[in-house]
Design a protein around this motif. Structure first.
Motif, mmCIF file in Angstrom:
data_model
loop_
_atom_site.group_PDB
_atom_site.id
_atom_site.type_symbol
_atom_site.label_atom_id
_atom_site.label_comp_id
_atom_site.label_asym_id
_atom_site.label_seq_id
_atom_site.Cartn_x
_atom_site.Cartn_y
_atom_site.Cartn_z
ATOM 1 N N ILE A 299 0.841 -1.197 0.000
ATOM 2 C CA ILE A 299 0.000 0.000 0.000
ATOM 3 C C ILE A 299 0.878 1.249 0.000
ATOM 4 O O ILE A 299 0.633 2.212 -0.746
ATOM 5 N N ARG A 300 1.920 1.235 0.832
ATOM 6 C CA ARG A 300 2.822 2.387 0.886
ATOM 7 C C ARG A 300 3.498 2.623 -0.466
ATOM 8 O O ARG A 300 3.716 3.783 -0.882
ATOM 9 N N SER A 301 3.822 1.569 -1.157
ATOM 10 C CA SER A 301 4.465 1.700 -2.468
ATOM 11 C C SER A 301 3.531 2.335 -3.490
ATOM 12 O O SER A 301 3.971 3.092 -4.364
ATOM 13 N N VAL A 302 2.234 2.029 -3.381
ATOM 14 C CA VAL A 302 1.266 2.660 -4.288
ATOM 15 C C VAL A 302 1.224 4.167 -4.050
ATOM 16 O O VAL A 302 1.201 4.968 -5.001
ATOM 17 N N TYR A 303 1.219 4.559 -2.790
ATOM 18 C CA TYR A 303 1.268 5.992 -2.471
ATOM 19 C C TYR A 303 2.559 6.607 -3.007
ATOM 20 O O TYR A 303 2.542 7.709 -3.587
ATOM 21 N N ARG A 304 3.664 5.917 -2.813
ATOM 22 C CA ARG A 304 4.954 6.423 -3.282
ATOM 23 C C ARG A 304 4.957 6.605 -4.792
ATOM 24 O O ARG A 304 5.378 7.646 -5.311
ATOM 25 N N ASP A 305 4.474 5.626 -5.533
ATOM 26 C CA ASP A 305 4.452 5.708 -6.991
ATOM 27 C C ASP A 305 3.529 6.824 -7.473
ATOM 28 O O ASP A 305 3.822 7.505 -8.463
ATOM 29 N N SER A 306 2.423 7.007 -6.770
ATOM 30 C CA SER A 306 1.458 8.044 -7.171
ATOM 31 C C SER A 306 2.060 9.431 -7.022
ATOM 32 O O SER A 306 1.898 10.298 -7.902
ATOM 33 N N MET A 307 2.763 9.660 -5.922
ATOM 34 C CA MET A 307 3.366 10.974 -5.720
ATOM 35 C C MET A 307 4.635 11.135 -6.552
ATOM 36 O O MET A 307 5.020 12.251 -6.902
ATOM 37 N N GLN A 308 5.295 10.029 -6.888
ATOM 38 C CA GLN A 308 6.445 10.095 -7.779
ATOM 39 C C GLN A 308 6.026 10.665 -9.136
ATOM 40 O O GLN A 308 6.787 11.425 -9.761
ATOM 41 N N THR A 309 4.824 10.323 -9.584
ATOM 42 C CA THR A 309 4.324 10.889 -10.834
ATOM 43 C C THR A 309 4.237 12.407 -10.750
ATOM 44 O O THR A 309 4.566 13.122 -11.709
ATOM 45 N N ILE A 310 3.813 12.909 -9.602
ATOM 46 C CA ILE A 310 3.739 14.360 -9.412
ATOM 47 C C ILE A 310 5.121 14.973 -9.475
ATOM 48 O O ILE A 310 5.337 16.020 -10.103
ATOM 49 N N TRP A 311 6.118 14.324 -8.846
ATOM 50 C CA TRP A 311 7.494 14.863 -8.886
ATOM 51 C C TRP A 311 7.984 14.944 -10.335
ATOM 52 O O TRP A 311 8.640 15.917 -10.721
ATOM 53 N N TYR A 312 7.690 13.922 -11.129
ATOM 54 C CA TYR A 312 8.122 13.921 -12.530
ATOM 55 C C TYR A 312 7.496 15.094 -13.296
ATOM 56 O O TYR A 312 8.178 15.778 -14.075
ATOM 57 N N ILE A 313 6.213 15.301 -13.086
ATOM 58 C CA ILE A 313 5.520 16.387 -13.795
ATOM 59 C C ILE A 313 6.101 17.744 -13.392
ATOM 60 O O ILE A 313 6.376 18.595 -14.246
ATOM 61 N N LEU A 314 6.297 17.948 -12.107
ATOM 62 C CA LEU A 314 6.846 19.217 -11.636
ATOM 63 C C LEU A 314 8.265 19.428 -12.146
ATOM 64 O O LEU A 314 8.669 20.566 -12.443
ATOM 65 N N THR A 315 9.030 18.359 -12.247
ATOM 66 C CA THR A 315 10.388 18.466 -12.799
ATOM 67 C C THR A 315 10.346 18.931 -14.247
ATOM 68 O O THR A 315 11.139 19.786 -14.665
ATOM 69 N N GLY A 316 9.412 18.393 -15.015
ATOM 70 C CA GLY A 316 9.274 18.817 -16.406
ATOM 71 C C GLY A 316 8.928 20.290 -16.519
ATOM 72 O O GLY A 316 9.503 21.016 -17.349
ATOM 73 N N PHE A 317 8.023 20.758 -15.686
ATOM 74 C CA PHE A 317 7.682 22.177 -15.709
ATOM 75 C C PHE A 317 8.869 23.035 -15.261
ATOM 76 O O PHE A 317 9.086 24.136 -15.771
ATOM 77 N N GLY A 318 9.641 22.540 -14.275
ATOM 78 C CA GLY A 318 10.821 23.266 -13.848
ATOM 79 C C GLY A 318 11.818 23.435 -14.987
ATOM 80 O O GLY A 318 12.408 24.502 -15.169
ATOM 81 N N GLY A 319 12.013 22.381 -15.765
ATOM 82 C CA GLY A 319 12.900 22.470 -16.927
ATOM 83 C C GLY A 319 12.401 23.475 -17.941
ATOM 84 O O GLY A 319 13.192 24.235 -18.531
#
Length: 576
Positions: free
Chosen positions: A527-547
């Motif tokens: 369950i914790r890994s699902v939460y981690r993967d879900s928020m990891q997607t947000i980090w990826y998106i924000l990184t793209g916008f930062g670039g």
């Protein structure tokens, strides 16, 4: 008319090293940007009777510093209030017998109100006067804080948050506008650095106080704590913020307001922002309840944008957007708000869901990020004050923000304290630098000193609108990834977590993860890994916008900071 320093309307030339005399000889570039009556002409430190010190900077009276203190306290209360609630929402919802829907609106209503009213405060204060708008912000924020603190139902609490947002949005944008009014561009980096200190302190202390109040006292103190700060700040503003009055009658000022533009903007931004807030949370993005108001909002805002070419005092003057530097800086402010506020919302949830920390523990775990934002928001502005250049700091800030945000994707359930803290330090340095340096080129690109306050008001509005869009994107990305992740675990979920089959319940369920006793370690880690993967997607998106923010910042021009003009609503220390 006093000569204006040159502002390249296309920003294709570097002007920071042009001699002052040459700048003045080219002042006609700005003459077509705005028409002024005689009393509206910008003053200088000399014409405003401000004596220079040996360093050449204006010598200020004690009343000026007391006024600045009032503005710093304004920033503190808004920063505290904007960040304290998120960690306390689960406790509030339980205490007031709320639902997931009311918890959602309790969290988003403040931000919605702020986004809607900030441009309105900007244009109204430009026409009617800053102090009228500032006092209105104080009154509404105080009333909203009291309603929030005494609320005995979620509906009343949401009403209090909306009224707080109506006042807090004005306080947030007006402090930066007034600083632009009462200081010259030459000395402004110093004061931007000072103003960043209470903002960063409030942002750092807000989650900690919210968690501490909700766990060890009562969440109602999130509202009550605003009152003593207002009790100090408001009188300081009344007695010591002595701005030069606008030399026109109140009726003529009211008549010159862009009433049609204000109505069009208020309707358009409200109808547009509401589906952004609930899309993917309350209703799917494909639902007509999301699509229809979104389309209507876009149509109304398009009509508003076309109409704004007509009024003498529009809500968003076209002249503010004619500079390439202004455009890329506004894009940068939008992305900066998107990344910063989305991280501030989801990072404590990450620590609570993946590392199973309590709300107070998650707030403490965010201190590396918040402390770096605190330190470097001030330090970066003071460096500009010393070196008189800003572009390299903007570029470095975007690199660090993008790098640090991207590294968050490395975090997992086994990450060490050094990894958790170190990556936050990198991102925090970049975010802090951009917070105070981005307003500098925005103001330097303004056609005249008269427009610098208006320009920074527009920038603050873009930052908060970026925050709203970022939260909408984050909600959609989280829900989508979480739904797929839970489905991959199979249909036979333990009954204690079967509610998670609905992704809309995932955020509200986070406080209960620490209390699960019937799950095996393997099931809980899944369950914790699902939460981690879900928020990891947000980090990826924000990184793209930062670039993308970094790429657009390469178009920023190096404009001169050596101007000593003041707005027509400058600080008049000789006023009675």
């Amino acid at each position: 008319m006093m000569s204006q320093p040159v502002r390249s309307m296309t920003d294709n030339v570097q002007v920071s090293h042009l001699p002052r005399q040459q700048n003045e000889s080219q002042s006609t570039v700005c003459d077509e940007a705005v028409e002024k009556t005689k009393e509206d002409l910008p003053a200088t430190a000399e014409t405003a009777n401000i004596e220079p010190t040996e360093s050449g900077k204006p010598k200020r009276k004690p009343s000026f510093y007391l006024a600045v203190l009032s503005l710093m306290l304004v920033i503190l209360i808004v920063s505290l209030d904007a960040t304290a609630l998120s960690v306390a929402i689960p406790v509030i919802t339980s205490d007031l017998n709320g639902t997931s829907l009311t918890a959602f609106w309790a969290g988003i209503s403040f931000m919605l109100a702020v986004v809607i009213v900030q441009p309105i405060y900007t244009t109204v204060s430009d026409v009617l006067g800053r102090k009228i708008a500032l006092y209105t912000g104080f009154v509404l924020f105080t009333i909203g804080s009291i309603i929030f603190a005494v609320a005995h139902s979620m509906s009343i609490l949401i009403l209090g948050r909306i009224i707080q947002g109506l006042g807090g949005g004005g306080l947030d944008v007006l402090n930066e506008i007034i600083i632009a009014d009462i200081t010259t561009l030459k000395e402004r980096p110093l004061y931007l650095g000072l103003m960043s200190v209470p903002m960063a302190i409030g942002s750092a202390l807000g989650p900690i106080l919210g968690a501490a109040f909700s766990e060890y006292a009562t969440w109602r103190w999130i509202g009550w704590i605003n009152l003593p700060i207002i009790a100090v700040s408001a009188p300081l503003a009344v007695f010591f913020l002595r701005l030069k009055p606008i030399e026109r009658s109140m009726w003529s000022r009211l008549a010159s307001l862009d009433w049609i533009g204000l109505v069009l903007f208020a309707i358009g931004i409200t109808v547009f922002a509401l589906p952004l807030s609930w899309g993917g949370a309350m209703y799917p993005w494909s639902s007509w309840r999301t699509i229809v108001p979104l389309v209507i909002g876009i149509v109304v805002l398009t009509v508003f944008a076309v109409y704004e070419a007509r009024p003498a005092h529009p809500v968003f003057p076209y002249r503010i957007f004619r500079s390439r530097t202004a455009v890329v800086t506004l894009i940068g402010s939008f992305i900066h708000g998107m990344v910063l506020y989305t991280l501030l919302f989801y990072m404590p949830l990450f620590f609570e869901s993946v590392f199973l920390e309590a709300p107070l523990g998650s707030a403490v775990s965010m201190l590396p990020l918040l402390c770096m934002v605190t330190a470097f928001s001030g330090l970066a502005a003071w460096v500009v004050e010393y070196v008189r250049h800003y572009r390299w700091e903007i570029w470095l800030g975007w690199v660090l923000l993008t790098l640090g945000t991207g590294l968050f994707a490395v975090w997992d359930v086994n990450s060490s304290l050094a990894i958790k803290s170190g990556f936050q330090v990198i991102a925090g340095i970049g975010m802090g630098a951009l917070f105070t340096v981005l307003p500098i080129p925005m103001q330097a690109s303004a056609p005249t000193a008269e427009d610098q306050g208006l320009a920074v008001g527009v920038l603050v509005s873009f930052r908060l609108f970026g925050a709203l869009v970022g939260l909408a994107i984050g909600s959609t990305a989280f829900s989508s990834t979480f739904g797929h992740g839970i489905s991959s675990l199979g249909s036979n979920l333990p009954k204690d977590v079967v509610i998670l089959k609905d992704p809309n319940q995932a955020i509200g369920f986070i406080p209960y993860l620490r209390q699960l006793r019937n799950l095996t370690a393997e099931e809980l880690n899944a369950i914790r890994s699902v939460y981690r993967d879900s928020m990891q997607t947000i980090w990826y998106i924000l990184t793209g916008f930062g670039g993308f923010g970094f790429l657009t910042s390469l178009l920023t021009a190096s404009l001169t900071l050596e101007t000593e003009e003041l707005s027509r609503q400058y600080f008049d220390g000789d006023m009675a």
